[in-house]
Each structure stands twice: as C-alpha cells, then as structure tokens.
Design a protein around this motif. Structure first.
Motif, PDB file in Angstrom:
ATOM      1  N   ARG A  70       1.031  -1.241   0.106  1.00 18.13           N
ATOM      2  CA  ARG A  70      -0.163   0.061   0.074  1.00 18.13           C
ATOM      3  C   ARG A  70       0.925   1.202  -0.020  1.00 18.13           C
ATOM      4  NH1 ARG A  70      -3.390   3.211   3.725  1.00 18.13           N
ATOM      5  NH2 ARG A  70      -5.090   3.639   2.775  1.00 18.13           N
ATOM      6  N   PRO A  71       1.375   1.573  -1.159  1.00 18.73           N
ATOM      7  CA  PRO A  71       2.294   2.780  -1.253  1.00 18.73           C
ATOM      8  C   PRO A  71       1.634   4.290  -0.769  1.00 18.73           C
ATOM      9  CG  PRO A  71       1.909   2.010  -3.360  1.00 18.73           C
ATOM     10  CD  PRO A  71       1.199   1.066  -2.570  1.00 18.73           C
ATOM     11  N   LEU A  72       2.355   5.001  -0.329  1.00 11.89           N
ATOM     12  CA  LEU A  72       1.690   6.217   0.113  1.00 11.89           C
ATOM     13  C   LEU A  72       2.011   7.334  -0.759  1.00 11.89           C
ATOM     14  CD1 LEU A  72       2.092   6.112   4.063  1.00 11.89           C
ATOM     15  CD2 LEU A  72       0.010   5.589   2.847  1.00 11.89           C
ATOM     16  N   ASP A  91      -2.740  -1.645  -3.267  1.00 14.19           N
ATOM     17  CA  ASP A  91      -3.628  -0.907  -2.773  1.00 14.19           C
ATOM     18  C   ASP A  91      -3.053   0.600  -3.125  1.00 14.19           C
ATOM     19  OD1 ASP A  91      -5.281   0.970  -1.793  1.00 14.19           O
ATOM     20  OD2 ASP A  91      -5.606   0.115   0.105  1.00 14.19           O
ATOM     21  N   LEU A  92      -3.574   1.057  -4.263  1.00 11.92           N
ATOM     22  CA  LEU A  92      -3.063   2.700  -4.621  1.00 11.92           C
ATOM     23  C   LEU A  92      -4.136   3.616  -4.364  1.00 11.92           C
ATOM     24  CD1 LEU A  92      -1.839   1.561  -8.438  1.00 11.92           C
ATOM     25  CD2 LEU A  92      -0.499   2.056  -6.540  1.00 11.92           C
ATOM     26  N   SER A  93      -5.093   3.382  -3.355  1.00 14.03           N
ATOM     27  CA  SER A  93      -5.863   4.499  -2.813  1.00 14.03           C
ATOM     28  C   SER A  93      -5.301   5.533  -2.336  1.00 14.03           C
ATOM     29  CB  SER A  93      -6.997   3.773  -2.161  1.00 14.03           C
ATOM     30  OG  SER A  93      -6.265   3.156  -0.977  1.00 14.03           O
ATOM     31  N   ALA A  94      -4.314   5.261  -1.539  1.00 10.46           N
ATOM     32  CA  ALA A  94      -3.422   6.297  -0.812  1.00 10.46           C
ATOM     33  C   ALA A  94      -2.621   6.915  -1.499  1.00 10.46           C
ATOM     34  CB  ALA A  94      -2.850   5.591   0.593  1.00 10.46           C
ATOM     35  N   ALA A 108       2.479  -3.020 -15.938  1.00 15.66           N
ATOM     36  CA  ALA A 108       3.632  -3.838 -16.645  1.00 15.66           C
ATOM     37  C   ALA A 108       4.792  -4.552 -15.693  1.00 15.66           C
ATOM     38  CB  ALA A 108       4.303  -2.860 -17.626  1.00 15.66           C
ATOM     39  N   ALA A 109       4.837  -3.738 -14.551  1.00 13.53           N
ATOM     40  CA  ALA A 109       6.016  -4.070 -13.626  1.00 13.53           C
ATOM     41  C   ALA A 109       5.406  -5.398 -12.920  1.00 13.53           C
ATOM     42  CB  ALA A 109       6.277  -2.934 -12.871  1.00 13.53           C
ATOM     43  N   ALA A 110       3.873  -5.066 -12.448  1.00 13.83           N
ATOM     44  CA  ALA A 110       3.533  -6.183 -11.323  1.00 13.83           C
ATOM     45  C   ALA A 110       2.577  -7.320 -12.158  1.00 13.83           C
ATOM     46  CB  ALA A 110       3.042  -5.514 -10.333  1.00 13.83           C
ATOM     47  N   GLU A 111       3.032  -8.196 -12.837  1.00 12.96           N
ATOM     48  CA  GLU A 111       2.078  -8.885 -13.760  1.00 12.96           C
ATOM     49  C   GLU A 111       1.019  -9.700 -12.990  1.00 12.96           C
ATOM     50  OE1 GLU A 111       4.619 -10.344 -16.749  1.00 12.96           O
ATOM     51  OE2 GLU A 111       4.741  -8.589 -17.831  1.00 12.96           O
ATOM     52  N   GLY A 112       1.837 -10.154 -11.738  1.00 14.56           N
ATOM     53  CA  GLY A 112       0.669 -11.159 -11.037  1.00 14.56           C
ATOM     54  C   GLY A 112      -0.124 -10.681 -10.304  1.00 14.56           C
ATOM     55  N   LEU A 113      -0.373  -9.192 -10.383  1.00 16.02           N
ATOM     56  CA  LEU A 113      -1.561  -8.699  -9.564  1.00 16.02           C
ATOM     57  C   LEU A 113      -3.033  -9.412  -9.608  1.00 16.02           C
ATOM     58  CD1 LEU A 113      -1.059  -4.823 -10.085  1.00 16.02           C
ATOM     59  CD2 LEU A 113      -0.727  -6.314  -8.038  1.00 16.02           C
ATOM     60  N   LYS A 114      -3.376  -9.661  -8.462  1.00 17.09           N
ATOM     61  CA  LYS A 114      -4.758 -10.065  -8.194  1.00 17.09           C
ATOM     62  C   LYS A 114      -5.881  -8.907  -7.841  1.00 17.09           C
ATOM     63  CE  LYS A 114      -3.701 -15.161  -7.608  1.00 17.09           C
ATOM     64  NZ  LYS A 114      -3.747 -16.161  -6.372  1.00 17.09           N
ATOM     65  N   VAL A 115      -5.354  -8.372  -7.005  1.00 11.81           N
ATOM     66  CA  VAL A 115      -6.375  -7.244  -6.454  1.00 11.81           C
ATOM     67  C   VAL A 115      -5.563  -5.918  -6.319  1.00 11.81           C
ATOM     68  CG1 VAL A 115      -7.378  -6.656  -4.445  1.00 11.81           C
ATOM     69  CG2 VAL A 115      -6.919  -8.907  -4.803  1.00 11.81           C
ATOM     70  N   VAL A 116      -6.429  -5.148  -6.986  1.00  8.21           N
ATOM     71  CA  VAL A 116      -5.899  -3.765  -7.096  1.00  8.21           C
ATOM     72  C   VAL A 116      -6.989  -2.686  -6.883  1.00  8.21           C
ATOM     73  CG1 VAL A 116      -5.244  -2.175  -9.142  1.00  8.21           C
ATOM     74  CG2 VAL A 116      -4.892  -4.383  -9.304  1.00  8.21           C
ATOM     75  N   CYS A 117      -6.523  -2.039  -5.896  1.00  9.72           N
ATOM     76  CA  CYS A 117      -7.362  -0.923  -5.422  1.00  9.72           C
ATOM     77  C   CYS A 117      -7.002   0.557  -5.916  1.00  9.72           C
ATOM     78  CB  CYS A 117      -7.440  -0.786  -3.837  1.00  9.72           C
ATOM     79  SG  CYS A 117      -8.345   0.488  -3.174  1.00  9.72           S
ATOM     80  N   VAL A 142     -11.050  -5.464  -8.467  1.00 14.30           N
ATOM     81  CA  VAL A 142     -10.683  -4.008  -8.847  1.00 14.30           C
ATOM     82  C   VAL A 142     -11.586  -3.081  -7.829  1.00 14.30           C
ATOM     83  CG1 VAL A 142     -10.281  -2.336 -10.494  1.00 14.30           C
ATOM     84  CG2 VAL A 142      -9.939  -4.625 -11.157  1.00 14.30           C
ATOM     85  N   ASP A 143     -11.059  -2.369  -7.200  1.00 17.01           N
ATOM     86  CA  ASP A 143     -11.972  -1.280  -6.667  1.00 17.01           C
ATOM     87  C   ASP A 143     -11.451   0.247  -7.449  1.00 17.01           C
ATOM     88  OD1 ASP A 143     -12.872   0.514  -4.940  1.00 17.01           O
ATOM     89  OD2 ASP A 143     -11.858  -0.531  -2.976  1.00 17.01           O
ATOM     90  N   LEU A 144     -12.642   0.611  -7.663  1.00 18.94           N
ATOM     91  CA  LEU A 144     -12.553   1.959  -8.582  1.00 18.94           C
ATOM     92  C   LEU A 144     -13.551   3.049  -7.959  1.00 18.94           C
ATOM     93  CD1 LEU A 144     -12.668   0.950 -12.375  1.00 18.94           C
ATOM     94  CD2 LEU A 144     -10.777   2.176 -11.216  1.00 18.94           C
ATOM     95  N   SER A 145     -13.940   2.683  -6.819  1.00 12.84           N
ATOM     96  CA  SER A 145     -14.568   3.444  -6.105  1.00 12.84           C
ATOM     97  C   SER A 145     -14.326   4.841  -5.706  1.00 12.84           C
ATOM     98  CB  SER A 145     -15.069   3.086  -4.666  1.00 12.84           C
ATOM     99  OG  SER A 145     -14.103   2.503  -3.981  1.00 12.84           O
ATOM    100  N   HIS A 146     -15.070   5.921  -6.092  1.00  8.39           N
ATOM    101  CA  HIS A 146     -14.831   7.353  -5.787  1.00  8.39           C
ATOM    102  C   HIS A 146     -13.862   7.892  -7.085  1.00  8.39           C
ATOM    103  CE1 HIS A 146     -17.055   7.680  -1.914  1.00  8.39           C
ATOM    104  NE2 HIS A 146     -16.620   6.483  -1.898  1.00  8.39           N
ATOM    105  N   SER A 147     -13.681   7.118  -8.012  1.00 11.56           N
ATOM    106  CA  SER A 147     -13.017   7.604  -8.821  1.00 11.56           C
ATOM    107  C   SER A 147     -13.516   8.439  -9.845  1.00 11.56           C
ATOM    108  CB  SER A 147     -12.149   6.512  -9.909  1.00 11.56           C
ATOM    109  OG  SER A 147     -11.330   5.729  -9.037  1.00 11.56           O
ATOM    110  N   VAL A 148     -13.566   9.772 -10.094  1.00  5.49           N
ATOM    111  CA  VAL A 148     -14.536  10.517 -10.608  1.00  5.49           C
ATOM    112  C   VAL A 148     -14.594  10.513 -12.064  1.00  5.49           C
ATOM    113  CG1 VAL A 148     -14.964  12.973 -11.067  1.00  5.49           C
ATOM    114  CG2 VAL A 148     -13.920  12.313  -8.924  1.00  5.49           C
TER     115      VAL A 148
END
Lengths: 623, 507
Positions: A70-72, A91-94, A108-117, A142-148
């Motif tokens: 969960r990078p900030l 988790d890219l929400s932060a 492209a860098a993380a091809e094994g991703l299963k869950v992306v926020c 995939v969580d896209l909530s509140h993405s305008v």
C-alpha cells in the motif's frame, strides 16, 4: 506477534554492529526458503519492518515473500515494484496522482496482480485500465470507488478481464446501465459488486445484471433510484448473501416481500434509510430468510412493531448484528431483542429514544458477546432526554471486555467516572466516540489512554474541558490514527506537538475551530506527523508561513480543509498550494478565493487530480 | 395466414380492378361506391328503379360471389311474411306500418287479459301468467325489430334518391337527417340506423324464431348483416392525428363471434381522401363539420342554427349492437372470411389497417431515407424519434429504446450495449497520440529514477528508457517527473513553476 518482535530486536542490533558483513551464523545459515517459512508467521507490519532491518538476506526474503503493498507516495512506486516481485495485492488508494500512464507502468511491472485498489484515482481513464487488464491476466478484484473519471468506457475496459470476481464502482457517477451491462456481460463469474451511488443505473441494468451474473454473492445498490422491479430481479440471484440497499426510497414492503420469496442464502441485509419500508416488510424479510446474520434497518421508520420483534426469534440463532438507529425502542422491546437474539455481537441504538440504563444493563447481561455498541443520540433530543444514558450504563457496558467500538456521542451525562470503568475494563477498544460529551475532562482521557492502548479512532469534538494535559496523555497511544478535536478552544500548539510526536500512526486530524492552535502546531505536524493524510485546520489562527511549511513538507497529505484562515494572505495560499501540488486529492477552500488565486495554479491542481470544493459560508465565531 | 393470401390477393385485386372498371361504368347509377372520383353531377332524369338493381348485384357480387345465389333467392321470397321491401315504396311502407299496428294491438290484448286476471284474482294461474309475460316481451322485441328494419329500408333509399335528386325524397331525407346538407356518408349517428338490407326481409322470420326460442339470437342477425356489406358508408368524425398500432382495435378485445355486427367498407371508400361532399359545388371534405362550415357560403339557408348543428343521435331506442369492421382484403386476418377473423374496432382502424397492410408505403423519412410508411401520421411519429436515442448493440442492431436493447442483450450470449463514441471527449487520432506519449513518459520516469537498476523484471522498461530524450518535450512529462527530485532533498517546502519537467532528473 509481540513475542516475535522481542526476539528480532537483538538481531537487529547485531546487524547494525556489523553492517557490511552480517557475520552472525543464524542470518547466513538460514536459507531463503526457511526465512520465507518464518515470514509466513509474521503478519504485523511493525514486526515486518524489524525483520527487514536484520540483513540483506532477510530483506530479500521479505521482498520475495511480500504479497501486498500500500504505497503512500507515487515517487516510491517504481522502486517498490522493482523490489517486490511477487505482489498480488496492490492498494493505490493512498497514492495521489495515479493516472493512466502510471497505472500502465505499474501493471507492466507487476504482472501477477490479483487485487488492485484504485479508489479515488481521480485522473484514471480507460486507457490505464485497458493496460492493467491486458498486463495482469490473473486480475481478480478491482476497486474503482470514488474515481471521478470512471464512466461507461472505463467499465467496458474493465470488463475485458473475464476472470474478475469483485468490482467496486461506488460513486462512479458517470456509469450508466450501459457500463453495468458491459461489466455484467464481460465478467460472468462476478461474485461481489458495489454500485453504490451510481445514480444513472436503473432497473433495466439491474435486471440484466441478475440475468448475466448468477454467481453474485455481494451486491451494494445503495442510493440507486431503483424500484421493486430490481428487487424482483435480485431475488433470482440464488447465491446472494449480502445485500446493501441503503437509501433506496423507491423500494417498499412489497419489494422486501419479493426478496423473501426468492433467495434463501441471504445473510446480511441493509435497508437503512429506505423511507418506504415499514415493519411489515421487515417482518416478511425475517420470516423468509431464516439465515439472516445482520440486519440494518436504521432510519427507516420510527415505530418498532411488536410483530417484527416477535419474528426476530426466527433468526435468533444466526443474528449477530442488529442496527435499529432512529427507532423508538422501549425498555420492553429491548428486552425482547435481548431475549431472542442472544448471539448479538453488535447493536446500533443511536437516536433511539427510550433507551435507559436499566434496558442497557439487561441487554448487556444477556448478550455477553457484544463488541460494538452504538448509543449515539440524536441532536434534536434535549439533554434532559438523554439523562438516562449515564455512567451507570458504562458500568454495565464495561462488563463487555471484548468491546471494540463504543459510540457515546451527545450523551452529555457521560463523565470521567464512566470512562474510568471503560478504561479499566475494555482493553481491546479500537474506537471511541465522545462527541459533545461536555463533562469529559483530562482525567477521563487519561483513564482511556492508560487502559485502551490499542485505540485507533477517537472523537473528542466539543468536549470543551479538555486541555493540553489531556492531549499529552493521548500521546502514549501509538496506534491512534484518527483524532477529531473540533472546537477545543483550550488546546494549544504544545498539545498538538505532543500528539504529533507521540501518535506516530496519525493519519487523520481535525482541528477545526481550535482557536488556540497556531503555526507552532503546524510546524510540529510538518516535522513529525509524516503519515498524516487528512487534515482540517479551518478557522485556526495560522499564517501563510506555517501553511507553506506544512503543505510542502507532508508528503502523504491528500485532503486538506482550509476554510476561513483569516491570517493567511493570498500569496500565502498561492505558495502553499503550489508547494502541495501533485499530492493533494481534495481541497476545501472559501469560494472567494476562486477568483483571487491564479488560474494557472488552479489548472495545475486540477491536472494533478485535485478536486477543489468551494464553500461559501460566513465567518461565525463559535466558542 | 399471411402467406396464403398472396395468391388470393392477386386474384382479388384483379377482380377488384375489374370491379372498379364496372364501377366506372355504373357511375351514373352507383355513385356512392366511388366517392373519390365521382363528378357530382346530378342526373335529373334518373329514376330510382333503374338504380337499385345494379346496386344490389354489384354489392353482392363484389366480394361475395358465393352469396349471390342466396340473395337472389331471398330476393325472390321477399313478399312472404313481413313484406319487407328493399326500396322506398309507399305501399310496402304502409303495409309495414299496418303490420306494426296489428302487432301492437295484439300486445295490448295480452296485457289487458293479464290485468283482467289480476283483477279477478284467479288462483293457480301463475304458470299461465308467466307464459303471457313471455309472449309480451317476445312481441315487443318483434315490434322493435320491425320498426328498425322499416326505418332501415327507408334510409338508404333516401341516400339513393338523393343521388338521383328526387325532390320528394330529398325532403324526406331532410326530415330524417338533420341538416339539408348533402349527406353522402351520413354522420355516425345515422350509420347506426342505417342497416339496409336486401336479405333482411327473409332473414327476419328466422330472426323472430330465434328470438322466440331465445337461442343464439345474434347469429342470424350477424349473418344477414354480413351479407349487406358495402352499403354502409363511412364517416370520419375526427381526423386522425397520432394513431398508434393499438388503434387497429384488436388489443384486449375478445368479443365472442356473433356478439357484434360486422361491416365492410370498400377499398375505394377506405382510400378516399374526402368523405363529405358539397352538393352544390362538389368540393370534398374530411369532416362533416367542415362541410357545414363550407355550406354557409352557399346561402343564408345554410346559416341557420339547425343547419349548422351537429346531426344529433336519433332513434335512441334502438338496441345498440356492438359494431365491428372487416377489411375488404380477402385473406387478410381482418377480413371476415378469415378463419381466425379479428374485427377492427372503428372506421379509423379500418383506414389505418388497410393503408398499413395493403398499400404501398409511399412516405419515406427524409432524414434516414430508409423507413417507409403508408400512413402519414406514422411518418410523423417516426420523424420525431428518427436519429435520436439510438441504442446500439455490439452486433450492430439498433434499438429505439434502452429496455429493448437490454432485452436483446439479455437474450444473446456475448452481446453488449455499444458505447457511443460521441461520449468520449477526445477523438481518434489525437487520443492515440496522447496515449502513446503518456506511456513513454511514464516508462521514462521509472527509468530515470532508477538508471542503475539490476532487477530482471523491469529490464524491458529500462531498455525503453534509453531513448527517452523526447520526454523532455512531451507535455505529459511535466506531470510525471516534476517531483522526482524532491524526495532526495528534504526541503521544508518547494515551489515548482510549471515547466520544471526535468527538475528531478539526476543523470
């Protein structure tokens, strides 16, 4: 976990001694496989941090083992992705300023991703999602909530990922039935879907969804303008377990009846704020779904009929969560609830008139598993009406030693004595709400701070007797992440400094109308509260210099409310906002500033994905 | 139902044209059938008698050659029981009336006897009383029907004689039909009365029997009415505006056969642009009200309130039988000969149905140039929606309504609603160009932040970054790179003027 940490600490010390060559036998002998097996048992992030500091070998093992991130900040993203090659959950929400290009590079860098926020990724468009879907074939959630920026086109791009099982699209306002249809057709294996606040979606879309995605277990259609027809379609979903339909005012009792006819798998239902639902509908719901575990019927209708209460016995073995906010709950009805639902873990009784000490004591005596009790009361009730909930209740409540959440907002009779009971007995408390509990003083706070070491969220708004001493007491709570201190005129910058230094996990801070907090407080926050993400300093007597320093220094800050900062000049705002550029996601400013601030600045903020909310309210002093 | 009529349609249409030709030949005598192309020249010398025979034969033979024999038989047997005459003849009328008189006397006698019995309080006669009451009702019905049919024979003869401008009958017609305008197609109120019949005379006996036995009373009546197609002229009380499909009159109606009477208009009548004609100048009108307005110009006598008033409903006493219409097109489901005949509700329905189903679609939408209509109102309705709200499926099918599209999508595997490209803000080329710049820009970041990377995983990115010099110029690079350097220097704050895109580059 704590045991783990203590064992690691000496190792860490040793590595610091021999920094270049970790000569210690253990660290060199253990193979990566073994290290990874050990890592399987270390879950606490702070333990993990200690582990990383042991040696390069340990660091490599940890980076190979790590599955979630969960990078900030965006700047560190490439390095992190390079290090953690086996990431599955990101988790890219932060992370501010996530745009198409960034997401494409990440994918492209993380091809094994299963869950992306990707929640609140304001700048995200369909191109980034297309790249993500193309690069990550194992994508699951995939969580896209509140993405305008997310609309039908983005939904279509997302729907290319056939294997998606969970999608969150909350408040993606531009999504229509067409976008939903894209998702429904593209992802037939969908199990969890949130389309809360997607106001363009109608019955037609829901009907198609129900036809195309029979696997759905979780569905959130809150605040949609859907009618009973939608519930008819939803009732055909045989695997549905959780249904959230908050604020669906076009749905009535007949709709709930349809639900009772259909799915037998339903476990959790939230019909709060559905204005047209009455006791009858709830009764039929309880009768038709014998496996219900959670019922939230808050703010639907005021009268709790005995028919419904008596039917609660249908689900007495399964029901664990019951929220009845806004009902008129008498002592007798609470007794019935306690008698029929012995397994209750959470009960919500906010705004319930008629709740007294006796009824609470009875309830607590029967429902020994209670963990969360919400007794927040409605503000239109006078203090006299609330007299009944007082320290005695807390005495009884403190018997629930597992209590994690306690909301006592507006219960003005709560005093330090009650809090002392809580502090001495409820060591597991995570959240405490003391909004406008005017009799609470520094002593009560000290009792809480000494007893509830794991407290994460604390609301002390308008507890006007609290001073810097109280905040000094709080500074020992390292896990405290959310603090609300609105309207505490007695606290000064020194108290804020203590909190900033002590509460290392501080993420959200509300200092609205703290009339004694000045630049010194901001300097302390800028220096120490490095994880601060959300800050309200409206009405505080801070200057442009402090603001510039704050916004320029805090790299995780994303949401700032800067209303009525009368001491800050226009230049001060201009410079401070320029310094914050690329980090902020949300900004609240006086609408008068819109014409004064340079258009270049505003445009820059916008291109960096910052949404500005302009407010226009008069400056009123509230003591 | 829709394939079989083809053959018969051809034959019937040919017969129709020949009929039409005959119509033209008969124009002098048979004007009513062809109102559209009739020069309304009154023929003073024409008498009624040479008019009527062709009238009957024509009407019967036109579409029901099979009935011809029957009708002629019936024609032969007319003066049997009730001596109901086809045409206006004072003598037959008189005999009709006297029959009525007789009948009324008969009923009077029965009623009187009932009263007598009641006065004498005779016991054990209740059964007889019931029989008598039955008798009375039966007789009354009989009188009623007789009255109607007498009037029925009267009315068409008015029209016919109007055509032949028989002065006496014109007066008579004026009495019956309110205004003295030329009522070619009498108002709907008239039409209810106008059940002229050649066959009715002979059928009447049967009718009476059926009434007395009270079994399937309507059937015979319908039969006889079926036979009398063509005579009833049409009237259009209101001009059609937005007529929907439901105007065809099937929907929701499920009348048992025989519970209504069926009328059939001729093709020419259906297609006639005008149905009301000025007697004096021959001008045609769609509505009789318009005709009445027009008549005012021909003299003061047409300006009287009586002349201008809407013809009022007469003879309310008539038992109102539900009226339904048949399409003249043989083989059509709306044609009464069809096995699964479904009648049309109103004349308007007949018009629209005939135009929609059996006429060329001559109105073409000027906007899309593909949709054709035979009813102009349909065209107008279409033009309202043409080009707008096109709901497109991924398979290329378009729908006018969203729910239709979603129904389609639900039905077919793999189909999805298409997103109209107008919605996307950036279009085609520029979009792609921008996208590629964005991509390379971001890859540039990764590269420029970690030039000495050893990781195997992002090697591909690094190689791409090698030629990232153009990123300095790319518009997106500013966004991407601006803060690279800030992490290194722990400044209290920093200001970034726009254009500092290469600020953070370290090598």
């Amino acid at each position: 976990m704590s045991a783990n940490r203590s064992t690691e600490l000496p190792t860490e010390m040793r590595t610091r001694d021999g920094r270049m060559l970790p000569s210690d036998a253990i660290t060199t002998v253990l193979s990566v496989d073994l290290l990874i097996q050990i890592l399987d048992r270390i879950r606490d992030p702070r333990d993990r941090k200690s582990w990383r500091l042991v040696s390069r070998g340990f660091l490599r093992a940890e980076s190979l083992h790590r599955r979630e991130l969960r990078p900030l900040r965006r700047e560190t993203l490439p390095a992190l992705l390079r290090r953690y090659v086996a990431l599955e959950r990101l988790d890219l929400s932060a992370c501010p300023s996530i745009d198409d290009a960034c997401l494409a590079a990440v994918a492209a860098a993380a091809e094994g991703l299963k869950v992306v926020c990707l929640a609140r990724a304001n700048r995200l468009g369909w191109r980034g999602l297309e790249a993500l879907v193309a690069a990550c074939p194992r994508l699951d959630t995939v969580d896209l909530s509140h993405s305008v920026g997310v609309g039908d086109r983005e939904a279509a791009a997302l729907a290319e990922a056939k294997g998606l099982r969970e999608i969150r699209l909350d408040k993606c306002l531009a999504i229509t039935d067409v976008g939903l249809a894209k998702v429904a057709v593209g992802c037939p294996g969908l199990e969890r879907l949130g389309i809360k606040w997607c106001l363009e979606i109608s019955d037609i879309g829901i009907e198609l969804l129900a036809k195309k995605c029979p696997e759905i277990k979780f569905l959130d259609i809150s605040y949609l303008k859907v009618t009973n027809e939608s519930l008819r379609s939803i009732s055909s979903l045989e695997k549905l377990e959780d249904l959230y339909m908050v604020g669906c005012s076009f749905v009535d009792d007949e709709g709930l009846q349809l639900l009772s006819n259909g799915s037998k798998s339903l476990q959790c239902i939230d019909v709060s704020r559905c204005d047209n639902v009455s006791s009858r509908g709830l009764t039929s719901l309880v009768e038709g779904n014998q496996c219900l575990q959670k019922i939230n019927a808050g703010d639907c209708f005021p009268d709790l009929e005995s028919s419904f209460l008596s039917k609660l016995s249908c689900v007495k073995n399964t029901l664990t969560v019951l929220k009845l906010d806004g009902f008129q709950v008498s002592s007798s009805s609470l007794r019935v609830i306690g008698g029929s639902c012995k397994n209750l873990v959470e009960i919500g009784l906010s705004k319930c008139t008629g709740v007294t000490d006796e009824s609470i004591s009875e309830l607590v005596a029967i429902c020994v598993d209670l963990r969360t009790v919400d007794l927040t009361c409605c503000h239109h009730l006078t203090d006299n009406a609330l007299y009944s909930i007082a320290d005695n209740s807390l005495k009884f409540l403190s018997a629930c030693s597992e209590l994690t959440t306690l909301k006592l907002g507006l219960c003005s009779d709560i005093s330090d004595n009650g809090l002392a009971h809580i502090g001495s007995n409820c060591g597991e408390l995570l959240e405490l709400d003391l909004y406008r509990c005017g009799r609470v003083t520094d002593e009560g706070l000290a009792a809480i701070a000494s007893g509830c070491k794991r407290l994460r969220r604390l609301n002390l708004c308008y507890c006007t007797q609290i001073t810097d001493n109280g905040l000094n007491n709080l500074s020992c709570l390292e896990e405290l992440s959310d603090i609300e201190l609105r309207g505490l005129a007695r606290i000064t910058s020194s108290g804020i400094t203590a909190v900033a230094i002590g509460c290392k996990s501080l993420v959200e801070l509300d200092l609205k109308r703290c009339y004694s907090v000045d630049d010194a407080g901001l300097w302390a926050l800028a220096r120490y509260a490095l994880n601060l993400r959300q800050l309200t300093i409206s009405y505080c007597p801070v200057t442009g210099l402090g603001l510039c320093n704050l916004l320029g220094s805090l790299r995780c800050l994303q949401d700032v409310k800067l209303v009525h900062l009368s001491w800050v000049s226009i230049e001060g705002f201009e410079l401070a906002l320029r310094a914050s550029c690329g980090k902020l996601k949300k900004l609240k400013l006086l609408s008068g500033l819109r014409d004064v601030l340079s258009s270049e600045l505003l445009q820059m903020l916008q291109t960096h994905g910052c949404r500005i909310r302009w407010v226009n309210k008069p400056l009123v002093f509230k003591g | 139902m829709k394939t079989t009529p083809k053959a018969s349609m051809k034959s019937s249409s040919s017969s129709m044209t020949s009929d039409a030709a005959r119509d033209v030949n008969h124009n002098k005598t048979f004007i009513q059938f062809n109102p559209s192309n009739v020069p309304y020249a009154p023929r003073p010398g024409q008498t009624f008698t040479d008019f009527s025979p062709p009238f009957e034969t024509e009407s019967q033979s036109l579409y029901h050659p099979d009935r011809e024999v029957k009708t002629s038989n019936q024609f032969g047997s007319t003066p049997t029981m009730n001596s109901l005459m086809l045409d206006w003849d004072p003598r037959t009328m008189l005999s009709n009336l006297s029959f009525l008189e007789q009948k009324i006397h008969q009923v009077q006698d029965i009623v009187r006897s009932i009263i007598d019995q009641e006065e004498h309080q005779l016991p054990n006669r209740t059964g007889e009383l019931a029989v008598r009451q039955q008798l009375v009702t039966a007789d009354l019905t009989c009188i009623l029907i007789q009255l109607i049919s007498t009037a029925g024979t009267l009315l068409p003869s008015i029209k016919n004689t109007l055509l032949s401008t028989n002065p006496t009958v014109v007066q008579l017609g004026g009495v019956l039909s309110a205004p003295t305008s030329f009522v070619l197609n009498g108002s709907p109120q008239h039409n209810e009365v106008v059940t002229p019949d050649i066959t009715k005379g002979s059928e009447y006996a049967e009718l009476m029997k059926s009434f007395n036995t009270s079994s399937e009373e309507g059937d015979e009546l319908i039969k006889c009415l079926n036979a009398c197609d063509g005579e009833v002229s049409e009237s259009v009380p209101v001009e059609d505006h937005d007529l929907k499909e439901s105007d065809d009159g099937i929907d929701g109606e499920n009348l048992p056969p025989g519970s209504y009477e069926v009328l059939q208009l001729e093709k020419e009548e259906i297609l006639a642009p005008h149905t009301h004609f000025c007697l004096i100048c021959g001008k045609g009108f769609k509505r009789d009200a318009n005709l009445r307005m027009h008549m005012r110009g021909h003299g003061d006598e047409y300006k009287t309130p009586a002349a201008l008033a809407k013809p009022t409903k007469e003879l309310n006493a008539e038992p109102t039988l539900i009226r339904r219409y048949s399409c003249p097109f043989l083989g059509c489901k709306r044609n009464k000969e069809h096995k699964k005949f479904q009648p049309l509700k109103t004349i308007l329905c007949v018009k629209n149905h005939y135009k929609r189903s059996h006429c060329d679609k001559s109105y073409i939408c000027s906007r899309c140039n593909t949709k054709k209509f035979s009813v102009i109102a349909d065209l107008k309705t279409h033009e309202k929606h043409c080009g707008r709200d096109k709901w497109l499926c991924s398979c290329g099918t378009t729908f006018s309504r969203k729910d239709k599209l979603f129904g389609h999508v639900a039905l077919f595997q793999g189909h999805t609603p298409a997103i109209s490209l107008d919605d996307s803000k950036v279009s085609g080329m520029s979009e792609q160009a921008e996208g590629s710049v964005v991509m390379s820009g971001m890859e540039g970041i990764i590269g420029c932040n970690f030039p000495g990377s050893t990781s195997q995983d992002i090697k591909s990115l690094d190689t791409k970054v090698a030629d990232d010099s153009f990123n300095y110029l790319s518009p997106m690079n500013f966004d991407s790179c601006s803060f690279d350097g800030l992490d290194e220097f722990s400044r209290p704050f920093s200001f970034l003027p726009s254009g500092s895109c290469n600020f953070g580059r370290r090598n």
